[in-house]
Design a protein around this motif. Structure first.
Motif, short mmCIF file in Angstrom:
data_model
loop_
_atom_site.label_atom_id
_atom_site.label_comp_id
_atom_site.label_asym_id
_atom_site.label_seq_id
_atom_site.Cartn_x
_atom_site.Cartn_y
_atom_site.Cartn_z
N ILE A 137 -0.66 2.02 -5.72
CA ILE A 137 0.14 1.82 -4.51
C ILE A 137 1.18 0.73 -4.80
CG2 ILE A 137 0.11 1.12 -2.09
CD1 ILE A 137 -2.84 2.16 -2.04
N ASN B 216 10.89 2.36 -1.20
CA ASN B 216 9.69 3.00 -1.73
C ASN B 216 8.58 3.11 -0.67
OD1 ASN B 216 9.11 0.26 -1.62
ND2 ASN B 216 8.10 0.20 -3.62
N TYR B 217 8.94 2.93 0.60
CA TYR B 217 7.95 3.05 1.67
C TYR B 217 7.30 4.43 1.69
CZ TYR B 217 5.84 2.92 6.30
OH TYR B 217 4.95 2.99 7.35
N PRO B 218 8.06 5.54 1.60
CA PRO B 218 7.39 6.85 1.59
C PRO B 218 6.42 7.01 0.41
CG PRO B 218 9.74 7.12 2.01
CD PRO B 218 9.52 5.67 1.63
N GLU B 219 6.79 6.50 -0.75
CA GLU B 219 5.89 6.57 -1.91
C GLU B 219 4.63 5.75 -1.67
OE1 GLU B 219 5.63 5.41 -6.65
OE2 GLU B 219 7.38 4.78 -5.50
N ALA B 220 4.81 4.56 -1.09
CA ALA B 220 3.66 3.70 -0.79
C ALA B 220 2.72 4.38 0.20
CB ALA B 220 4.13 2.35 -0.27
N GLN B 221 3.28 5.04 1.20
CA GLN B 221 2.46 5.75 2.17
C GLN B 221 1.71 6.91 1.51
OE1 GLN B 221 2.32 3.38 4.47
NE2 GLN B 221 2.21 5.01 5.97
N GLU B 222 2.40 7.64 0.65
CA GLU B 222 1.78 8.76 -0.05
C GLU B 222 0.65 8.29 -0.96
OE1 GLU B 222 2.92 12.09 -3.42
OE2 GLU B 222 4.53 11.11 -2.32
N LYS B 223 0.88 7.21 -1.69
CA LYS B 223 -0.14 6.68 -2.60
C LYS B 223 -1.33 6.12 -1.81
CE LYS B 223 2.24 7.19 -6.45
NZ LYS B 223 1.99 7.24 -7.83
N HIS C 59 -3.41 8.98 -1.04
CA HIS C 59 -4.17 9.38 -2.23
C HIS C 59 -5.44 8.53 -2.34
CE1 HIS C 59 -1.35 12.26 -3.70
NE2 HIS C 59 -0.40 11.39 -4.03
#
Length: 176
Positions: free
Chosen positions: A139, A148-155, A158
């Motif tokens: 994360i 990178n908020y959407p990536e952080a939310q996706e991770k 996960h």
């Protein structure tokens, strides 16, 4: 042979055979006691093994519960931290520094709970716990521009999914 000698000979034979029977009975009794003692020792060994296994399962169950609880609280702390950073600390009823501390402390608790599983867990449990910890490490910290908020939310999702998988593995393992 006269009656005296016959009686004496009969008594001698009776004594020998009677004594032999007594010795045989004593020997058989002793053998039976040995077999009974062996059976009792074996039973005590089985009981000690069962008690040890029950203790190990309880330690493992407690470690799994601690890991799941710590991991879920970690996800909540991550989400709260992301919201704090993303929305510039507005609308929070708690001190932003407290949220940052919780974010850090929850991560440390998850790591600590994972250590017990490294020692006590089966191969499957260790792998499932490692996937949770890897997801947590994956994360990203939010950048200044929050790009990178959407990536952080996706991770973060996960990590939540990895926790759910860990729970399935733990249930299977503890049901044995």
């Amino acid at each position: 042979m006269d009656q005296g000698w016959a009686a004496l000979l009969g008594a001698a034979i009776g004594a020998v055979l009677g004594g032999g029977a007594a010795i045989t009975a004593a020997w058989l009794g002793r053998s039976g006691m040995k077999m009974q003692a062996r059976a009792m020792i074996q039973q005590a060994g089985w009981q000690a093994d069962a008690t040890r296994e029950q203790w190990r399962r309880q330690v493992l169950r407690d470690a799994c519960i601690e890991f799941v609880e710590a991991s879920r609280l970690h996800v909540h702390a991550i989400r709260r931290y992301h919201a704090l950073v993303m929305f510039d600390q507005q609308g929070f009823d708690r001190d932003p520094e407290q949220i940052r501390r919780n974010y850090f402390n929850r991560g440390m608790r998850t790591q600590s709970a994972g250590l017990v599983l490294e020692l006590e867990g089966s191969h499957e449990l260790r792998e499932a716990a490692a996937r949770v910890l890897e997801a947590a490490r994956g994360i990203p910290h939010l950048g200044e521009d929050h790009g990178n908020y959407p990536e952080a939310q996706e991770k973060t999702q996960h990590m939540w999914d990895a926790i759910d998988e860990f729970v399935r593995v733990a249930r299977t393992r503890l049901a044995l």
